[in-house]
Design a protein around this motif. Structure first.
Motif, PDB file in Angstrom:
ATOM      1  N   GLY A  43     -57.710   9.042 -12.955  1.00 52.38           N
ATOM      2  CA  GLY A  43     -59.125   9.114 -12.187  1.00 52.38           C
ATOM      3  C   GLY A  43     -59.783  10.131 -12.858  1.00 52.38           C
ATOM      4  O   GLY A  43     -59.922  10.577 -13.879  1.00 52.38           O
ATOM      5  N   THR A  44     -60.365  10.728 -11.800  1.00 54.95           N
ATOM      6  CA  THR A  44     -61.286  12.033 -12.221  1.00 54.95           C
ATOM      7  C   THR A  44     -60.445  13.178 -11.902  1.00 54.95           C
ATOM      8  O   THR A  44     -60.843  14.493 -12.211  1.00 54.95           O
ATOM      9  CB  THR A  44     -62.498  12.151 -11.259  1.00 54.95           C
ATOM     10  N   GLY A  45     -59.177  13.285 -11.579  1.00 54.14           N
ATOM     11  CA  GLY A  45     -58.295  14.300 -11.388  1.00 54.14           C
ATOM     12  C   GLY A  45     -57.048  14.218 -12.186  1.00 54.14           C
ATOM     13  O   GLY A  45     -56.953  13.857 -13.267  1.00 54.14           O
ATOM     14  N   ARG A  46     -56.038  14.830 -11.659  1.00 56.68           N
ATOM     15  CA  ARG A  46     -54.710  15.055 -12.274  1.00 56.68           C
ATOM     16  C   ARG A  46     -53.479  14.530 -11.187  1.00 56.68           C
ATOM     17  O   ARG A  46     -53.481  14.884  -9.921  1.00 56.68           O
ATOM     18  CB  ARG A  46     -54.590  16.442 -12.649  1.00 56.68           C
ATOM     19  N   SER A  47     -52.788  13.920 -11.618  1.00 61.20           N
ATOM     20  CA  SER A  47     -51.589  13.450 -10.909  1.00 61.20           C
ATOM     21  C   SER A  47     -50.296  14.106 -11.534  1.00 61.20           C
ATOM     22  O   SER A  47     -49.942  14.209 -12.595  1.00 61.20           O
ATOM     23  CB  SER A  47     -51.484  12.036 -10.856  1.00 61.20           C
ATOM     24  N   THR A  48     -49.543  14.672 -10.443  1.00 55.61           N
ATOM     25  CA  THR A  48     -48.076  15.075 -10.738  1.00 55.61           C
ATOM     26  C   THR A  48     -47.079  14.425 -10.212  1.00 55.61           C
ATOM     27  O   THR A  48     -47.016  13.896  -9.209  1.00 55.61           O
ATOM     28  CB  THR A  48     -47.999  16.570  -9.824  1.00 55.61           C
ATOM     29  N   HIS A  49     -46.303  14.042 -11.165  1.00 57.06           N
ATOM     30  CA  HIS A  49     -44.833  13.148 -10.825  1.00 57.06           C
ATOM     31  C   HIS A  49     -44.013  13.808  -9.876  1.00 57.06           C
ATOM     32  O   HIS A  49     -43.926  15.040  -9.899  1.00 57.06           O
ATOM     33  CB  HIS A  49     -44.338  12.740 -12.027  1.00 57.06           C
ATOM     34  N   SER A  50     -43.583  13.358  -9.088  1.00 53.52           N
ATOM     35  CA  SER A  50     -42.368  13.755  -8.024  1.00 53.52           C
ATOM     36  C   SER A  50     -41.112  14.369  -8.617  1.00 53.52           C
ATOM     37  O   SER A  50     -40.492  15.247  -7.870  1.00 53.52           O
ATOM     38  CB  SER A  50     -42.108  12.868  -6.928  1.00 53.52           C
ATOM     39  N   HIS A  51     -40.736  13.666 -10.027  1.00 55.19           N
ATOM     40  CA  HIS A  51     -39.720  14.463 -10.308  1.00 55.19           C
ATOM     41  C   HIS A  51     -39.915  15.188 -11.662  1.00 55.19           C
ATOM     42  O   HIS A  51     -40.919  14.897 -12.351  1.00 55.19           O
ATOM     43  CB  HIS A  51     -38.415  13.302 -10.731  1.00 55.19           C
ATOM     44  N   ASN A  52     -39.053  16.229 -11.765  1.00 51.00           N
ATOM     45  CA  ASN A  52     -39.545  17.119 -13.083  1.00 51.00           C
ATOM     46  C   ASN A  52     -38.698  16.741 -14.148  1.00 51.00           C
ATOM     47  O   ASN A  52     -37.826  15.996 -14.137  1.00 51.00           O
ATOM     48  CB  ASN A  52     -39.138  18.649 -12.991  1.00 51.00           C
ATOM     49  N   ALA A  53     -39.342  16.783 -15.495  1.00 53.85           N
ATOM     50  CA  ALA A  53     -38.866  16.608 -16.888  1.00 53.85           C
ATOM     51  C   ALA A  53     -37.806  17.663 -17.204  1.00 53.85           C
ATOM     52  O   ALA A  53     -37.863  18.715 -16.512  1.00 53.85           O
ATOM     53  CB  ALA A  53     -39.860  16.351 -17.690  1.00 53.85           C
ATOM     54  N   ARG A  54     -37.077  17.548 -18.078  1.00 55.34           N
ATOM     55  CA  ARG A  54     -35.846  18.430 -18.602  1.00 55.34           C
ATOM     56  C   ARG A  54     -36.761  19.002 -19.815  1.00 55.34           C
ATOM     57  O   ARG A  54     -37.413  18.304 -20.719  1.00 55.34           O
ATOM     58  CB  ARG A  54     -34.755  17.689 -18.964  1.00 55.34           C
ATOM     59  N   ARG A  55     -36.569  20.281 -20.163  1.00 52.32           N
ATOM     60  CA  ARG A  55     -37.328  21.186 -21.115  1.00 52.32           C
ATOM     61  C   ARG A  55     -36.084  21.990 -21.680  1.00 52.32           C
ATOM     62  O   ARG A  55     -35.627  22.794 -21.044  1.00 52.32           O
ATOM     63  CB  ARG A  55     -38.471  21.966 -20.820  1.00 52.32           C
ATOM     64  N   LEU A  56     -35.848  21.656 -22.933  1.00 49.04           N
ATOM     65  CA  LEU A  56     -34.878  22.727 -23.736  1.00 49.04           C
ATOM     66  C   LEU A  56     -35.553  23.619 -24.835  1.00 49.04           C
ATOM     67  O   LEU A  56     -36.529  23.256 -25.347  1.00 49.04           O
ATOM     68  CB  LEU A  56     -33.830  21.533 -24.653  1.00 49.04           C
ATOM     69  N   THR A  57     -35.146  25.119 -24.608  1.00 43.84           N
ATOM     70  CA  THR A  57     -35.408  25.851 -25.381  1.00 43.84           C
ATOM     71  C   THR A  57     -34.382  26.847 -25.954  1.00 43.84           C
ATOM     72  O   THR A  57     -33.410  26.832 -25.378  1.00 43.84           O
ATOM     73  CB  THR A  57     -36.722  26.782 -24.670  1.00 43.84           C
ATOM     74  N   CYS A  58     -34.795  27.436 -27.094  1.00 44.91           N
ATOM     75  CA  CYS A  58     -33.536  28.352 -27.671  1.00 44.91           C
ATOM     76  C   CYS A  58     -33.527  29.602 -26.746  1.00 44.91           C
ATOM     77  O   CYS A  58     -34.609  29.839 -26.004  1.00 44.91           O
ATOM     78  CB  CYS A  58     -33.947  28.732 -29.038  1.00 44.91           C
ATOM     79  N   GLY A  59     -32.794  30.553 -27.160  1.00 43.69           N
ATOM     80  CA  GLY A  59     -32.604  31.966 -26.496  1.00 43.69           C
ATOM     81  C   GLY A  59     -33.917  32.707 -26.562  1.00 43.69           C
ATOM     82  O   GLY A  59     -34.703  33.234 -25.580  1.00 43.69           O
ATOM     83  N   VAL A  60     -34.490  32.741 -27.840  1.00 42.54           N
ATOM     84  CA  VAL A  60     -35.550  33.666 -28.287  1.00 42.54           C
ATOM     85  C   VAL A  60     -36.973  32.864 -27.495  1.00 42.54           C
ATOM     86  O   VAL A  60     -37.626  33.795 -26.849  1.00 42.54           O
ATOM     87  CB  VAL A  60     -35.879  33.469 -29.659  1.00 42.54           C
ATOM     88  N   CYS A  61     -37.211  31.772 -27.464  1.00 40.04           N
ATOM     89  CA  CYS A  61     -38.340  31.032 -26.836  1.00 40.04           C
ATOM     90  C   CYS A  61     -37.991  31.090 -25.355  1.00 40.04           C
ATOM     91  O   CYS A  61     -39.004  31.470 -24.517  1.00 40.04           O
ATOM     92  CB  CYS A  61     -38.550  29.710 -27.074  1.00 40.04           C
ATOM     93  N   HIS A  62     -36.740  30.836 -24.800  1.00 41.64           N
ATOM     94  CA  HIS A  62     -36.668  31.045 -23.351  1.00 41.64           C
ATOM     95  C   HIS A  62     -37.041  32.703 -22.702  1.00 41.64           C
ATOM     96  O   HIS A  62     -37.702  32.771 -21.885  1.00 41.64           O
ATOM     97  CB  HIS A  62     -35.303  31.037 -23.130  1.00 41.64           C
ATOM     98  N   GLU A  63     -36.588  33.729 -23.493  1.00 42.76           N
ATOM     99  CA  GLU A  63     -37.140  34.985 -23.155  1.00 42.76           C
ATOM    100  C   GLU A  63     -38.405  35.388 -23.310  1.00 42.76           C
ATOM    101  O   GLU A  63     -39.099  35.973 -22.604  1.00 42.76           O
ATOM    102  CB  GLU A  63     -35.888  35.869 -23.908  1.00 42.76           C
ATOM    103  N   ALA A  64     -39.121  34.565 -24.285  1.00 38.59           N
ATOM    104  CA  ALA A  64     -40.399  34.966 -24.320  1.00 38.59           C
ATOM    105  C   ALA A  64     -41.397  34.308 -23.117  1.00 38.59           C
ATOM    106  O   ALA A  64     -42.504  34.887 -22.962  1.00 38.59           O
ATOM    107  CB  ALA A  64     -41.079  34.139 -25.872  1.00 38.59           C
ATOM    108  N   GLU A  65     -40.727  32.978 -22.531  1.00 37.03           N
ATOM    109  CA  GLU A  65     -41.282  32.589 -21.379  1.00 37.03           C
ATOM    110  C   GLU A  65     -41.248  33.437 -20.015  1.00 37.03           C
ATOM    111  O   GLU A  65     -42.038  32.839 -19.302  1.00 37.03           O
ATOM    112  CB  GLU A  65     -41.136  31.014 -21.405  1.00 37.03           C
ATOM    113  N   ILE A  66     -40.272  34.034 -20.282  1.00 40.77           N
ATOM    114  CA  ILE A  66     -40.116  34.827 -18.703  1.00 40.77           C
ATOM    115  C   ILE A  66     -40.813  35.721 -18.523  1.00 40.77           C
ATOM    116  O   ILE A  66     -41.590  36.589 -19.278  1.00 40.77           O
ATOM    117  CB  ILE A  66     -38.426  35.160 -18.533  1.00 40.77           C
TER     118      ILE A  66
END
Length: 66
Positions: A43-66
């Motif tokens: 509609g005019t907003g945003r909906s969040t699903h009740s279950h999370n998705a799985r996200r895979l990253t490499c070690g370099v990207c994982h450290e950059a996101e922390i």
């Protein structure tokens, strides 16, 4: 496809995943799994699903996101 991180160490290991940020191939030892919230327009907003998705990253990207 081979794991990029293993190849940098002169090892060969089959990739079982791809980093969602940089696209590098990853073996089970180098893949970092984290939950990711899934949002979609509702509609005019945003909906969040009740279950999370799985996200895979490499070690370099994982450290950059922390």
């Amino acid at each position: 496809m081979n794991c990029y991180d293993c190849l940098t160490r002169q090892e060969i290991s089959a990739a079982v995943a791809v980093c969602t940020r940089c696209g590098a191939g990853l073996c089970l030892d180098h893949a970092h799994v984290a939950p990711q919230m899934v949002h979609e327009a509702a509609g005019t907003g945003r909906s969040t699903h009740s279950h999370n998705a799985r996200r895979l990253t490499c070690g370099v990207c994982h450290e950059a996101e922390i």
